[in-house]
Design a protein around this motif. Structure first.
Motif: not given
Length: 75
Positions: A47-48, A1-3, A34-37, A60-61
């Motif tokens: 975010v990693n 999950r990414v917030d 390795a994600l980019t928001v 979270g970012a």
């Protein structure tokens, strides 16, 4: 999950858009992630984390307001 704060940001894995925060990502494979928001008017955030099999990873970012427009964006 990414917030993200603020919410409503796009989540990217490389060149692939995965959704808008808050988002649950069922298609991410176990291993390093390795994600980019991204959200207009805010600095891009990376975010990693490490996705474990059958475990939920929460990332979270906290997005920072962008003071100046990026090249190509209106002022």
């Amino acid at each position: 999950r990414v917030d993200s704060t603020p919410s409503g940001a796009e989540v990217w894995l490389g060149e692939r858009r995965l959704g808008t925060t808050p988002v649950r990502l069922d298609e991410v494979q176990p291993g390093a992630a390795a994600l980019t928001v991204r959200l207009a008017g805010f600095r891009e955030a990376a975010v990693n984390g490490t996705v474990e099999p059958r475990q939920e990873l929460r990332l979270g970012a906290l997005l920072e307001k962008q003071l100046y427009p990026q090249p190509g964006q209106p002022r």
